[in-house]
Scaffold this motif. Structure first.
Motif, PDB file in Angstrom:
ATOM      1  N   HIS A 130       1.040  -1.201   0.173  1.00 45.94           N
ATOM      2  CA  HIS A 130       0.067  -0.210   0.067  1.00 45.94           C
ATOM      3  C   HIS A 130       0.996   1.319   0.030  1.00 45.94           C
ATOM      4  O   HIS A 130       1.861   1.522   0.537  1.00 45.94           O
ATOM      5  CB  HIS A 130      -0.762  -0.259   1.153  1.00 45.94           C
ATOM      6  CG  HIS A 130      -2.070  -0.960   1.377  1.00 45.94           C
ATOM      7  ND1 HIS A 130      -3.376  -0.557   0.943  1.00 45.94           N
ATOM      8  CD2 HIS A 130      -1.837  -2.394   1.401  1.00 45.94           C
ATOM      9  CE1 HIS A 130      -3.856  -1.762   1.127  1.00 45.94           C
ATOM     10  NE2 HIS A 130      -3.131  -2.879   1.121  1.00 45.94           N
ATOM     11  N   VAL A 131       0.451   2.129  -0.621  1.00 47.66           N
ATOM     12  CA  VAL A 131       1.157   3.420  -0.741  1.00 47.66           C
ATOM     13  C   VAL A 131       0.182   4.498  -0.213  1.00 47.66           C
ATOM     14  O   VAL A 131      -1.068   4.661  -0.658  1.00 47.66           O
ATOM     15  CB  VAL A 131       1.739   3.932  -2.290  1.00 47.66           C
ATOM     16  CG1 VAL A 131       2.171   5.164  -2.167  1.00 47.66           C
ATOM     17  CG2 VAL A 131       2.579   2.915  -2.684  1.00 47.66           C
ATOM     18  N   SER A 132       0.533   5.394   0.805  1.00 44.81           N
ATOM     19  CA  SER A 132      -0.475   6.579   1.418  1.00 44.81           C
ATOM     20  C   SER A 132       0.392   7.798   1.122  1.00 44.81           C
ATOM     21  O   SER A 132       1.547   7.730   1.527  1.00 44.81           O
ATOM     22  CB  SER A 132      -0.704   6.137   2.697  1.00 44.81           C
ATOM     23  OG  SER A 132      -1.120   4.849   2.940  1.00 44.81           O
ATOM     24  N   TYR A 133      -0.518   8.834   0.892  1.00 45.91           N
ATOM     25  CA  TYR A 133       0.015  10.095   0.693  1.00 45.91           C
ATOM     26  C   TYR A 133      -1.228  10.969   0.770  1.00 45.91           C
ATOM     27  O   TYR A 133      -2.256  10.930   0.131  1.00 45.91           O
ATOM     28  CB  TYR A 133       0.539  10.147  -0.788  1.00 45.91           C
ATOM     29  CG  TYR A 133       0.989  11.843  -1.244  1.00 45.91           C
ATOM     30  CD1 TYR A 133       1.878  12.635  -0.700  1.00 45.91           C
ATOM     31  CD2 TYR A 133      -0.143  12.231  -2.270  1.00 45.91           C
ATOM     32  CE1 TYR A 133       2.106  13.746  -0.889  1.00 45.91           C
ATOM     33  CE2 TYR A 133       0.162  13.565  -2.489  1.00 45.91           C
ATOM     34  CZ  TYR A 133       1.140  14.465  -1.970  1.00 45.91           C
ATOM     35  OH  TYR A 133       1.505  15.745  -2.307  1.00 45.91           O
ATOM     36  N   ASP A 134      -1.015  11.947   1.939  1.00 42.99           N
ATOM     37  CA  ASP A 134      -2.093  12.964   2.063  1.00 42.99           C
ATOM     38  C   ASP A 134      -1.722  14.198   1.157  1.00 42.99           C
ATOM     39  O   ASP A 134      -0.701  14.669   1.334  1.00 42.99           O
ATOM     40  CB  ASP A 134      -2.116  13.590   3.583  1.00 42.99           C
ATOM     41  CG  ASP A 134      -2.587  12.425   4.628  1.00 42.99           C
ATOM     42  OD1 ASP A 134      -3.349  11.657   4.039  1.00 42.99           O
ATOM     43  OD2 ASP A 134      -2.037  12.360   5.522  1.00 42.99           O
ATOM     44  N   THR A 181      -0.083  16.538  -8.557  1.00 41.52           N
ATOM     45  CA  THR A 181      -0.174  15.753  -9.842  1.00 41.52           C
ATOM     46  C   THR A 181       1.316  15.300  -9.953  1.00 41.52           C
ATOM     47  O   THR A 181       1.578  14.059 -10.358  1.00 41.52           O
ATOM     48  CB  THR A 181      -0.357  16.906 -10.893  1.00 41.52           C
ATOM     49  OG1 THR A 181      -1.820  17.042 -10.402  1.00 41.52           O
ATOM     50  CG2 THR A 181      -0.330  16.044 -12.239  1.00 41.52           C
ATOM     51  N   LYS A 182       2.524  15.936  -9.509  1.00 43.80           N
ATOM     52  CA  LYS A 182       3.591  15.345  -9.764  1.00 43.80           C
ATOM     53  C   LYS A 182       4.093  14.086  -9.080  1.00 43.80           C
ATOM     54  O   LYS A 182       4.749  13.281  -9.419  1.00 43.80           O
ATOM     55  CB  LYS A 182       4.887  16.477  -9.455  1.00 43.80           C
ATOM     56  CG  LYS A 182       4.877  17.659 -10.387  1.00 43.80           C
ATOM     57  CD  LYS A 182       5.597  18.799 -10.176  1.00 43.80           C
ATOM     58  CE  LYS A 182       5.898  19.984 -11.157  1.00 43.80           C
ATOM     59  NZ  LYS A 182       6.607  21.031 -10.869  1.00 43.80           N
ATOM     60  N   ILE A 183       3.681  14.337  -7.464  1.00 43.43           N
ATOM     61  CA  ILE A 183       4.009  13.390  -6.723  1.00 43.43           C
ATOM     62  C   ILE A 183       2.969  11.701  -6.979  1.00 43.43           C
ATOM     63  O   ILE A 183       3.738  10.804  -7.154  1.00 43.43           O
ATOM     64  CB  ILE A 183       3.645  13.794  -5.322  1.00 43.43           C
ATOM     65  CG1 ILE A 183       4.603  14.621  -4.787  1.00 43.43           C
ATOM     66  CG2 ILE A 183       3.630  12.417  -4.299  1.00 43.43           C
ATOM     67  CD1 ILE A 183       4.535  15.259  -3.581  1.00 43.43           C
ATOM     68  N   THR A 184       1.868  12.145  -7.367  1.00 39.64           N
ATOM     69  CA  THR A 184       1.069  10.792  -7.754  1.00 39.64           C
ATOM     70  C   THR A 184       1.343  10.481  -8.924  1.00 39.64           C
ATOM     71  O   THR A 184       1.391   9.262  -9.142  1.00 39.64           O
ATOM     72  CB  THR A 184      -0.542  11.184  -7.783  1.00 39.64           C
ATOM     73  OG1 THR A 184      -0.678  12.460  -8.568  1.00 39.64           O
ATOM     74  CG2 THR A 184      -1.130  11.411  -6.419  1.00 39.64           C
ATOM     75  N   THR A 185       1.991  11.207  -9.986  1.00 37.41           N
ATOM     76  CA  THR A 185       2.294  10.670 -11.265  1.00 37.41           C
ATOM     77  C   THR A 185       3.755   9.828 -10.838  1.00 37.41           C
ATOM     78  O   THR A 185       3.835   8.797 -11.547  1.00 37.41           O
ATOM     79  CB  THR A 185       2.772  11.748 -12.189  1.00 37.41           C
ATOM     80  OG1 THR A 185       1.366  12.298 -12.488  1.00 37.41           O
ATOM     81  CG2 THR A 185       3.290  11.195 -13.689  1.00 37.41           C
ATOM     82  N   LEU A 186       4.406  10.240 -10.187  1.00 31.30           N
ATOM     83  CA  LEU A 186       5.803   9.565 -10.074  1.00 31.30           C
ATOM     84  C   LEU A 186       5.340   8.483  -9.151  1.00 31.30           C
ATOM     85  O   LEU A 186       6.124   7.406  -9.383  1.00 31.30           O
ATOM     86  CB  LEU A 186       6.493  10.464  -9.098  1.00 31.30           C
ATOM     87  CG  LEU A 186       7.762   9.843  -8.250  1.00 31.30           C
ATOM     88  CD1 LEU A 186       8.842   9.481  -9.416  1.00 31.30           C
ATOM     89  CD2 LEU A 186       8.440  10.592  -7.316  1.00 31.30           C
ATOM     90  N   LEU A 187       4.518   8.179  -8.116  1.00 31.90           N
ATOM     91  CA  LEU A 187       4.111   7.221  -7.458  1.00 31.90           C
ATOM     92  C   LEU A 187       3.578   6.157  -8.475  1.00 31.90           C
ATOM     93  O   LEU A 187       3.721   4.782  -8.469  1.00 31.90           O
ATOM     94  CB  LEU A 187       3.036   7.212  -6.369  1.00 31.90           C
ATOM     95  CG  LEU A 187       3.822   8.280  -5.432  1.00 31.90           C
ATOM     96  CD1 LEU A 187       2.760   8.637  -4.227  1.00 31.90           C
ATOM     97  CD2 LEU A 187       4.905   7.580  -4.554  1.00 31.90           C
ATOM     98  N   ARG A 188       2.737   6.503  -9.338  1.00 33.17           N
ATOM     99  CA  ARG A 188       1.989   5.527 -10.179  1.00 33.17           C
ATOM    100  C   ARG A 188       3.115   4.969 -11.268  1.00 33.17           C
ATOM    101  O   ARG A 188       3.030   3.706 -11.560  1.00 33.17           O
ATOM    102  CB  ARG A 188       1.152   6.355 -11.297  1.00 33.17           C
ATOM    103  CG  ARG A 188      -0.036   6.365 -10.533  1.00 33.17           C
ATOM    104  CD  ARG A 188      -1.359   7.000 -11.475  1.00 33.17           C
ATOM    105  NE  ARG A 188      -2.485   7.239 -10.611  1.00 33.17           N
ATOM    106  CZ  ARG A 188      -2.884   8.494 -10.219  1.00 33.17           C
ATOM    107  NH1 ARG A 188      -2.093   9.519 -10.574  1.00 33.17           N
ATOM    108  NH2 ARG A 188      -4.155   8.806  -9.655  1.00 33.17           N
TER     109      ARG A 188
END
Length: 77
Positions: free
Chosen positions: A39-43, A66-73
């Motif tokens: 699992h990956v969690s990010y507030d 957007t930058k962080i979620t794109t990187l995580l994906r």
């Protein structure tokens, strides 16, 4: 695993509009393994800054999110 990441230039831009934004930096990403998988969690920064009502700070926050979620994906592929 807890990742603490940030870009001082992005935070500087948010703090110009909402000084309290500095208390939310750097952001934290949590990666943990459970019985059903990883699992990956990010507030999101947007969720932190929404109560302040600054459209300018929210625009910067959304861009950061957007930058962080794109990187995580991309990392999850």
């Amino acid at each position: 695993m807890r990742l603490i990441v940030g870009n001082p230039l992005i935070m500087k831009e948010m703090v110009k509009h909402v000084p309290d934004a500095g208390s939310y930096a750097p952001v934290t990403i949590l990666i943990d393994e459970r019985s059903d998988g990883v699992h990956v969690s990010y507030d999101t920064m947007e969720s932190y800054l929404l109560p302040y009502g600054s459209a300018e700070a929210l625009a910067v926050a959304r861009n950061l999110d957007t930058k962080i979620t794109t990187l995580l994906r991309e990392c999850a592929r």
